[in-house]
Design a protein around this motif. Structure first.
Motif, mmCIF file in Angstrom:
data_model
loop_
_atom_site.group_PDB
_atom_site.id
_atom_site.type_symbol
_atom_site.label_atom_id
_atom_site.label_comp_id
_atom_site.label_asym_id
_atom_site.label_seq_id
_atom_site.Cartn_x
_atom_site.Cartn_y
_atom_site.Cartn_z
ATOM 1 N N PRO A 66 -2.673 -6.507 -1.011
ATOM 2 C CA PRO A 66 -3.958 -5.575 -1.320
ATOM 3 C C PRO A 66 -3.694 -4.063 -1.493
ATOM 4 C CG PRO A 66 -3.951 -6.194 0.994
ATOM 5 C CD PRO A 66 -2.654 -6.876 0.280
ATOM 6 N N ARG A 67 -4.239 -3.570 -2.333
ATOM 7 C CA ARG A 67 -4.184 -1.941 -2.514
ATOM 8 C C ARG A 67 -4.528 -1.175 -1.517
ATOM 9 N NH1 ARG A 67 -1.761 -0.128 -7.837
ATOM 10 N NH2 ARG A 67 -1.542 -2.151 -8.786
ATOM 11 N N SER A 68 -3.969 -0.416 -1.203
ATOM 12 C CA SER A 68 -4.202 0.715 0.144
ATOM 13 C C SER A 68 -3.437 1.878 0.286
ATOM 14 C CB SER A 68 -3.700 -0.248 1.417
ATOM 15 O OG SER A 68 -3.962 0.672 2.341
ATOM 16 N N GLU A 69 -4.136 3.046 0.621
ATOM 17 C CA GLU A 69 -3.396 4.297 0.950
ATOM 18 C C GLU A 69 -2.480 4.203 1.908
ATOM 19 O OE1 GLU A 69 -6.909 6.888 1.513
ATOM 20 O OE2 GLU A 69 -6.869 7.679 -0.547
ATOM 21 N N LEU A 70 -2.084 3.174 2.516
ATOM 22 C CA LEU A 70 -1.253 3.004 3.544
ATOM 23 C C LEU A 70 0.010 2.262 2.927
ATOM 24 C CD1 LEU A 70 -3.690 1.898 6.537
ATOM 25 C CD2 LEU A 70 -2.797 4.422 5.991
ATOM 26 N N THR A 71 0.107 1.771 1.766
ATOM 27 C CA THR A 71 1.164 1.173 1.157
ATOM 28 C C THR A 71 1.469 1.560 -0.227
ATOM 29 O OG1 THR A 71 -0.228 -0.619 0.356
ATOM 30 C CG2 THR A 71 0.699 -0.871 2.435
ATOM 31 N N ALA A 72 2.740 1.543 -0.587
ATOM 32 C CA ALA A 72 3.223 1.850 -2.015
ATOM 33 C C ALA A 72 4.188 0.886 -2.463
ATOM 34 C CB ALA A 72 3.484 3.324 -2.058
ATOM 35 N N VAL A 80 9.371 -0.919 -1.019
ATOM 36 C CA VAL A 80 7.923 -0.897 -0.509
ATOM 37 C C VAL A 80 7.851 -0.292 0.692
ATOM 38 C CG1 VAL A 80 6.261 -2.403 0.736
ATOM 39 C CG2 VAL A 80 7.477 -3.385 -1.099
ATOM 40 N N LEU A 81 6.806 0.789 0.505
ATOM 41 C CA LEU A 81 6.621 1.832 1.804
ATOM 42 C C LEU A 81 5.202 1.272 2.375
ATOM 43 C CD1 LEU A 81 7.209 5.577 1.647
ATOM 44 C CD2 LEU A 81 4.791 4.485 2.268
ATOM 45 N N ARG A 82 5.243 1.367 3.716
ATOM 46 C CA ARG A 82 4.273 1.109 4.522
ATOM 47 C C ARG A 82 3.926 2.210 5.576
ATOM 48 N NH1 ARG A 82 2.888 -3.929 7.345
ATOM 49 N NH2 ARG A 82 4.831 -3.519 8.470
ATOM 50 N N CYS A 83 2.793 2.908 5.672
ATOM 51 C CA CYS A 83 2.666 3.973 6.519
ATOM 52 C C CYS A 83 1.737 3.620 7.741
ATOM 53 C CB CYS A 83 2.225 5.315 5.751
ATOM 54 S SG CYS A 83 1.975 6.579 6.752
ATOM 55 N N GLY A 84 2.054 4.108 8.701
ATOM 56 C CA GLY A 84 1.340 3.698 9.847
ATOM 57 C C GLY A 84 1.627 2.364 10.758
ATOM 58 N N VAL A 85 2.843 2.033 10.569
ATOM 59 C CA VAL A 85 3.414 0.854 11.092
ATOM 60 C C VAL A 85 3.430 0.900 12.629
ATOM 61 C CG1 VAL A 85 4.314 -0.085 9.184
ATOM 62 C CG2 VAL A 85 5.711 1.123 10.784
#
Length: 165
Positions: A66-72, A80-85
């Motif tokens: 799902p689209r999120s400002e925490l992933t790209a 794949v980038l995930r922020c706040g893991v």
């Protein structure tokens, strides 16, 4: 197996070239779990999201669902980038393999089913980047380090590789 000390970018490129030579990528869409960091970290991730490039390693931005400002994502989940893991368990090991790319420190992890995973260290929130097997060097990290350095401050500024001393 990754070496057990931080590497420079050229040394890391050699390590990954050896580890991943001959691998091909399926670039199949990945199942992405959106992190759930505290509000302060979420704000940092939103700032990072605004600074991320439209292409990395020649691959166009294709954010995962799902689209999120925490992933790209780039290249249909090739990057794949995930922020706040959450903090990875491997960071408890003082000899965990790592690499410094453009002033950003990353812990490196091998994944048996795909390419490597890198997680920032010494930052106020953890940023995770997973790469498909097609990558034989840390080139994508070189392109992602600048926005990470700009938006995610060091947890201990005096210990940063760019701190004057």
């Amino acid at each position: 197996m990754f070496p057990r000390r931080p590497l420079s970018v050229p040394a890391a490129a050699v390590v990954f070239a050896v580890l991943l030579t001959g691998c091909s990528s399926t670039d199949a869409p990945a199942s992405i779990t959106v992190p759930a960091p505290p509000a302060e970290e979420k704000a940092l991730c939103r700032a990072l999201h605004e600074e991320l490039p439209e292409s990395v390693a020649g691959l166009a931005r294709q954010d995962p669902e799902p689209r999120s400002e925490l992933t790209a994502g780039w290249g249909d989940a090739a990057i794949v980038l995930r922020c706040g893991v959450p903090r990875p368990a491997g960071m408890r090991d003082p000899l965990a393999p790592g690499v410094v790319v453009n002033g950003v420190e990353w812990m490196a992890e091998e994944r048996s089913d795909d390419g490597p995973r890198f997680t920032t260290t010494y930052r106020k929130t953890y940023v995770e980047v997973t790469l498909s097997k097609r990558f034989t060097e840390v080139g994508p990290l070189m392109e992602l380090a600048k926005p990470v350095a700009k938006t995610i401050p060091h947890r201990f500024p005096e210990a940063s590789p760019t701190a004057a001393g």
